[in-house]
Design an enzyme around this catalytic site. Structure first.
Site, PDB file in Angstrom:
ATOM      1  N   ASP A 134      65.856   0.703  25.623  1.00 57.98           N
ATOM      2  CA  ASP A 134      65.485  -0.444  24.780  1.00 57.98           C
ATOM      3  C   ASP A 134      64.334  -0.013  23.864  1.00 57.98           C
ATOM      4  O   ASP A 134      63.317   0.485  24.349  1.00 57.98           O
ATOM      5  CB  ASP A 134      65.025  -1.604  25.668  1.00 57.98           C
ATOM      6  CG  ASP A 134      66.132  -2.067  26.607  1.00 57.98           C
ATOM      7  OD1 ASP A 134      67.118  -2.642  26.118  1.00 57.98           O
ATOM      8  OD2 ASP A 134      66.019  -1.826  27.823  1.00 57.98           O
ATOM      9  N   TYR A 210      75.952   2.730  24.059  1.00 61.39           N
ATOM     10  CA  TYR A 210      75.038   2.412  22.957  1.00 61.39           C
ATOM     11  C   TYR A 210      75.130   3.454  21.848  1.00 61.39           C
ATOM     12  O   TYR A 210      74.976   3.125  20.675  1.00 61.39           O
ATOM     13  CB  TYR A 210      73.600   2.252  23.470  1.00 61.39           C
ATOM     14  CG  TYR A 210      73.319   0.825  23.847  1.00 61.39           C
ATOM     15  CD1 TYR A 210      73.856   0.276  25.009  1.00 61.39           C
ATOM     16  CD2 TYR A 210      72.579  -0.022  23.021  1.00 61.39           C
ATOM     17  CE1 TYR A 210      73.644  -1.046  25.345  1.00 61.39           C
ATOM     18  CE2 TYR A 210      72.366  -1.343  23.354  1.00 61.39           C
ATOM     19  CZ  TYR A 210      72.896  -1.840  24.520  1.00 61.39           C
ATOM     20  OH  TYR A 210      72.686  -3.167  24.835  1.00 61.39           O
TER      21      TYR A 210
HETATM   22  C1  SAM Z   1      69.796  -0.280  25.336  1.00 61.05           C
HETATM   23  S1  SAM Z   1      70.439  -0.143  26.954  1.00 61.05           S
HETATM   24  C2  SAM Z   1      71.234   1.450  26.948  1.00 61.05           C
HETATM   25  C3  SAM Z   1      72.181   1.631  28.084  1.00 61.05           C
HETATM   26  C4  SAM Z   1      72.828   3.030  28.184  1.00 61.05           C
HETATM   27  N1  SAM Z   1      71.836   4.028  28.494  1.00 61.05           N
HETATM   28  C5  SAM Z   1      73.563   3.378  26.927  1.00 61.05           C
HETATM   29  O1  SAM Z   1      73.104   4.275  26.198  1.00 61.05           O
HETATM   30  O2  SAM Z   1      74.631   2.793  26.666  1.00 61.05           O
HETATM   31  C6  SAM Z   1      68.974   0.179  27.892  1.00 61.05           C
HETATM   32  C7  SAM Z   1      69.175  -0.071  29.381  1.00 61.05           C
HETATM   33  O3  SAM Z   1      68.002   0.339  30.075  1.00 61.05           O
HETATM   34  C8  SAM Z   1      67.812  -0.539  31.154  1.00 61.05           C
HETATM   35  N2  SAM Z   1      66.404  -0.440  31.582  1.00 61.05           N
HETATM   36  C9  SAM Z   1      65.317  -0.817  30.891  1.00 61.05           C
HETATM   37  N3  SAM Z   1      64.206  -0.617  31.613  1.00 61.05           N
HETATM   38  C10 SAM Z   1      64.609  -0.072  32.786  1.00 61.05           C
HETATM   39  C11 SAM Z   1      63.926   0.355  33.945  1.00 61.05           C
HETATM   40  N4  SAM Z   1      62.590   0.241  34.050  1.00 61.05           N
HETATM   41  N5  SAM Z   1      64.643   0.850  34.964  1.00 61.05           N
HETATM   42  C12 SAM Z   1      65.994   0.974  34.873  1.00 61.05           C
HETATM   43  N6  SAM Z   1      66.694   0.573  33.795  1.00 61.05           N
HETATM   44  C13 SAM Z   1      66.011   0.061  32.760  1.00 61.05           C
HETATM   45  C14 SAM Z   1      68.211  -1.892  30.595  1.00 61.05           C
HETATM   46  O4  SAM Z   1      68.553  -2.833  31.610  1.00 61.05           O
HETATM   47  C15 SAM Z   1      69.409  -1.536  29.728  1.00 61.05           C
HETATM   48  O5  SAM Z   1      70.622  -1.663  30.410  1.00 61.05           O
END
Ligand code: SAM
Length: 231
Positions: A134, A210
């Site tokens: 994110d 993503y």
């Molecule tokens: C923008 S999405 C990208 C998902 C995947 N990596 C992709 O590229 O399709 C970011 C993901 O990071 C997860 N995330 C954010 N902070 C996190 C944390 N502290 N621990 C584990 N996951 C986390 C969010 O829930 C979200 O699903």
């Protein structure tokens, strides 16, 4: 630390649409068998999570739908992979990949990855993936970024000497931010030697959802590989 007690939250929603019965069944039956339990005291031995001692332990933070994690696990059956993701629909998607491919080398933490990172011993991870995290674009939210000053000590501590940190993003402000913080930290070495090294996704780096969304919009993506310098 329990994720609810954290002051700085790095993720958005924890659930989306209601899960289909098959996916809910995976959450109810498969997740308890694969879930990483954080010890109340002491450290978490990552190798002990797997049925046979893995040749290396890799971890993905925020695996989203789990397609990259599942592909890495299938390509490297000797490696133990830990995936962390608080978004339950993403966890269900990963479980579906695990079941379909019959993967034996994946363990899952369905909450904040920092709980796992904090419980791991020094130098216990051989590779860490933080892919399209994110971006938290507003300046007042930059402290929520996973790659940033608040987390670099933790990342440097758990990575083994020579271990690789992979970061991908289509958000150029976050890319610049990550580069700035990692390049000024002498515990990390950027492995790029030429533009193709960061503009082109390496062959052993399967695409994520993503990344595919970004490319469909016509946005460029950046792929950074850093090495943890020997202590
Ligand atoms: C923008 S999405 C990208 C998902 C995947 N990596 C992709 O590229 O399709 C970011 C993901 O990071 C997860 N995330 C954010 N902070 C996190 C944390 N502290 N621990 C584990 N996951 C986390 C969010 O829930 C979200 O699903």
């Amino acid at each position: 630390m329990n994720a609810d007690e954290r002051v700085i939250r790095t993720y958005g929603r924890r659930s989306g649409h209601k899960l289909r019965p098959g996916r809910q069944n995976l959450i109810d039956t498969l997740l308890p068998r694969l879930r990483v339990n954080i010890p109340q005291a002491g450290t978490l031995d990552p190798a002990a999570l797997f049925p046979t001692t893995p040749s290396a332990v890799w971890m993905e933070v925020g695996f989203g739908g789990g397609e990259h994690l599942a592909a890495q696990a299938a390509a490297h059956p000797d490696v133990g992979l830990i995936g962390c993701e608080p978004f339950i629909n993403g966890v269900a998607s990963l479980l579906s990949h695990i079941e379909t491919a019959g993967l034996k080398n994946v363990r899952v933490y369905d909450d904040d990855a920092r709980d796992v990172l904090e419980a791991l011993p020094d130098g216990s991870l051989d590779r860490l993936f933080i892919l399209f995290p994110d971006p938290w674009p507003k300046a007042r939210h930059h402290k929520r970024r996973l790659i940033g000053p608040g987390n670099l000590d933790l990342l440097a501590r758990v990575l083994a000497d020579g271990a690789e940190l992979r970061f991908g993003s289509d958000h150029m402000d976050y890319v610049r931010w990550a580069l700035w913080h990692l390049l000024e930290d002498d515990r990390f070495e950027w492995l790029a030697r030429r533009p193709g090294d960061w503009r082109v996704r390496p062959d052993d780096w399967p695409p994520t959802r993503y990344e595919e969304k970004a490319l469909a919009k016509g946005d460029a993506c950046v792929f950074l590989r850093f090495r943890r310098r020997p202590r």
